[in-house]
Design a protein around this motif. Structure first.
Motif, PDB file in Angstrom:
ATOM      1  N   THR A 101       0.824  -1.204   0.000  1.00 50.50           N
ATOM      2  CA  THR A 101       0.000   0.000   0.000  1.00 50.50           C
ATOM      3  C   THR A 101       0.861   1.259   0.000  1.00 50.50           C
ATOM      4  N   HIS A 102       2.155   1.105   0.316  1.00 46.47           N
ATOM      5  CA  HIS A 102       3.084   2.230   0.315  1.00 46.47           C
ATOM      6  C   HIS A 102       3.952   2.254  -0.937  1.00 46.47           C
ATOM      7  N   ILE A 103       3.736   1.309  -1.852  1.00 42.12           N
ATOM      8  CA  ILE A 103       4.591   1.167  -3.027  1.00 42.12           C
ATOM      9  C   ILE A 103       3.804   1.525  -4.284  1.00 42.12           C
ATOM     10  N   GLU A 104       4.463   2.278  -5.167  1.00 42.85           N
ATOM     11  CA  GLU A 104       3.857   2.620  -6.452  1.00 42.85           C
ATOM     12  C   GLU A 104       4.868   2.344  -7.559  1.00 42.85           C
ATOM     13  N   VAL A 105       4.473   1.545  -8.536  1.00 40.17           N
ATOM     14  CA  VAL A 105       5.330   1.278  -9.690  1.00 40.17           C
ATOM     15  C   VAL A 105       5.343   2.529 -10.564  1.00 40.17           C
ATOM     16  N   MET A 106       6.532   3.058 -10.794  1.00 38.30           N
ATOM     17  CA  MET A 106       6.690   4.269 -11.598  1.00 38.30           C
ATOM     18  C   MET A 106       7.092   3.943 -13.038  1.00 38.30           C
ATOM     19  N   GLY A 107       7.718   2.784 -13.222  1.00 37.24           N
ATOM     20  CA  GLY A 107       8.193   2.361 -14.535  1.00 37.24           C
ATOM     21  C   GLY A 107       9.096   1.160 -14.355  1.00 37.24           C
ATOM     22  N   ASN A 108      10.001   0.955 -15.303  1.00 36.10           N
ATOM     23  CA  ASN A 108      10.963  -0.143 -15.173  1.00 36.10           C
ATOM     24  C   ASN A 108      12.317   0.302 -15.732  1.00 36.10           C
ATOM     25  N   ILE A 109      13.334  -0.503 -15.448  1.00 33.10           N
ATOM     26  CA  ILE A 109      14.706  -0.113 -15.778  1.00 33.10           C
ATOM     27  C   ILE A 109      14.977  -0.077 -17.281  1.00 33.10           C
ATOM     28  N   TYR A 110      14.138  -0.701 -18.069  1.00 36.83           N
ATOM     29  CA  TYR A 110      14.353  -0.739 -19.514  1.00 36.83           C
ATOM     30  C   TYR A 110      13.629   0.382 -20.248  1.00 36.83           C
ATOM     31  N   GLN A 111      12.382   0.613 -19.892  1.00 40.38           N
ATOM     32  CA  GLN A 111      11.578   1.597 -20.598  1.00 40.38           C
ATOM     33  C   GLN A 111      11.624   2.989 -19.966  1.00 40.38           C
ATOM     34  N   ASN A 112      12.064   3.069 -18.723  1.00 40.31           N
ATOM     35  CA  ASN A 112      12.080   4.353 -18.011  1.00 40.31           C
ATOM     36  C   ASN A 112      13.372   4.562 -17.230  1.00 40.31           C
ATOM     37  N   PRO A 113      14.538   4.353 -17.826  1.00 40.45           N
ATOM     38  CA  PRO A 113      15.793   4.487 -17.069  1.00 40.45           C
ATOM     39  C   PRO A 113      16.029   5.911 -16.556  1.00 40.45           C
ATOM     40  N   SER A 114      15.412   6.903 -17.169  1.00 38.56           N
ATOM     41  CA  SER A 114      15.606   8.283 -16.723  1.00 38.56           C
ATOM     42  C   SER A 114      15.058   8.522 -15.318  1.00 38.56           C
ATOM     43  N   LEU A 115      14.136   7.673 -14.857  1.00 31.70           N
ATOM     44  CA  LEU A 115      13.621   7.799 -13.497  1.00 31.70           C
ATOM     45  C   LEU A 115      14.737   7.638 -12.466  1.00 31.70           C
ATOM     46  N   LEU A 116      15.729   6.823 -12.802  1.00 31.69           N
ATOM     47  CA  LEU A 116      16.837   6.591 -11.873  1.00 31.69           C
ATOM     48  C   LEU A 116      17.719   7.825 -11.734  1.00 31.69           C
ATOM     49  N   ASN A 117      17.693   8.706 -12.744  1.00 30.34           N
ATOM     50  CA  ASN A 117      18.467   9.952 -12.654  1.00 30.34           C
ATOM     51  C   ASN A 117      17.883  10.893 -11.615  1.00 30.34           C
ATOM     52  N   LYS A 118      16.627  10.701 -11.259  1.00 28.21           N
ATOM     53  CA  LYS A 118      15.977  11.542 -10.244  1.00 28.21           C
ATOM     54  C   LYS A 118      16.504  11.239  -8.853  1.00 28.21           C
TER      55      LYS A 118
END
Length: 120
Positions: free
Chosen positions: A101-118
């Motif tokens: 309930t505290h976790i939200e999928v934002m994307g994945n390492i292949y299709q959304n690697p730019s999320l890791l730059n945040k």
């Protein structure tokens, strides 16, 4: 209680995610297109297993997903991984994925690697 065993695979050549019901699908779905193992250094696929958990929006959580943990506001986005017999999120501060309930999928390492730059 049994948990569903499902997988998804990232096709490295086609740059697309494919959802599978089991590892046998790797052979039956693509025939001779891949090596006997879907996962490995010579395979064109990276295989990821379903954790059997859903995030707070009822979205399936897989290995390789980038998640945001709302309960821990100071944590950056984390990567879901399988380690030591269980699914965790974050190598820096690993924890068991229990309260989805505290976790939200934002994307994945292949299709959304730019999320890791945040994280920086």
């Amino acid at each position: 209680m049994t948990r569903p065993i499902k997988f998804r695979a990232w096709n490295k050549d086609k740059k697309e995610m494919i959802y599978l019901q089991d590892t046998v699908s790797c052979w039956s779905q693509w025939g001779d297109e891949i090596l006997p193992y879907c996962n490995g250094p010579h395979s064109m696929f990276d295989l990821m297993q379903f954790t059997s958990l859903l995030d707070k929006n009822k979205k399936e959580i897989y290995e390789g997903d980038i998640v945001k943990i709302s309960h821990y506001h100071d944590l950056p986005y984390e990567i879901v991984e399988f380690e030591n017999g269980g699914f965790i999120a974050g190598k820096g501060r690993p924890f068991k994925l229990i309260k989805q309930t505290h976790i939200e999928v934002m994307g994945n390492i292949y299709q959304n690697p730019s999320l890791l730059n945040k994280n920086n």
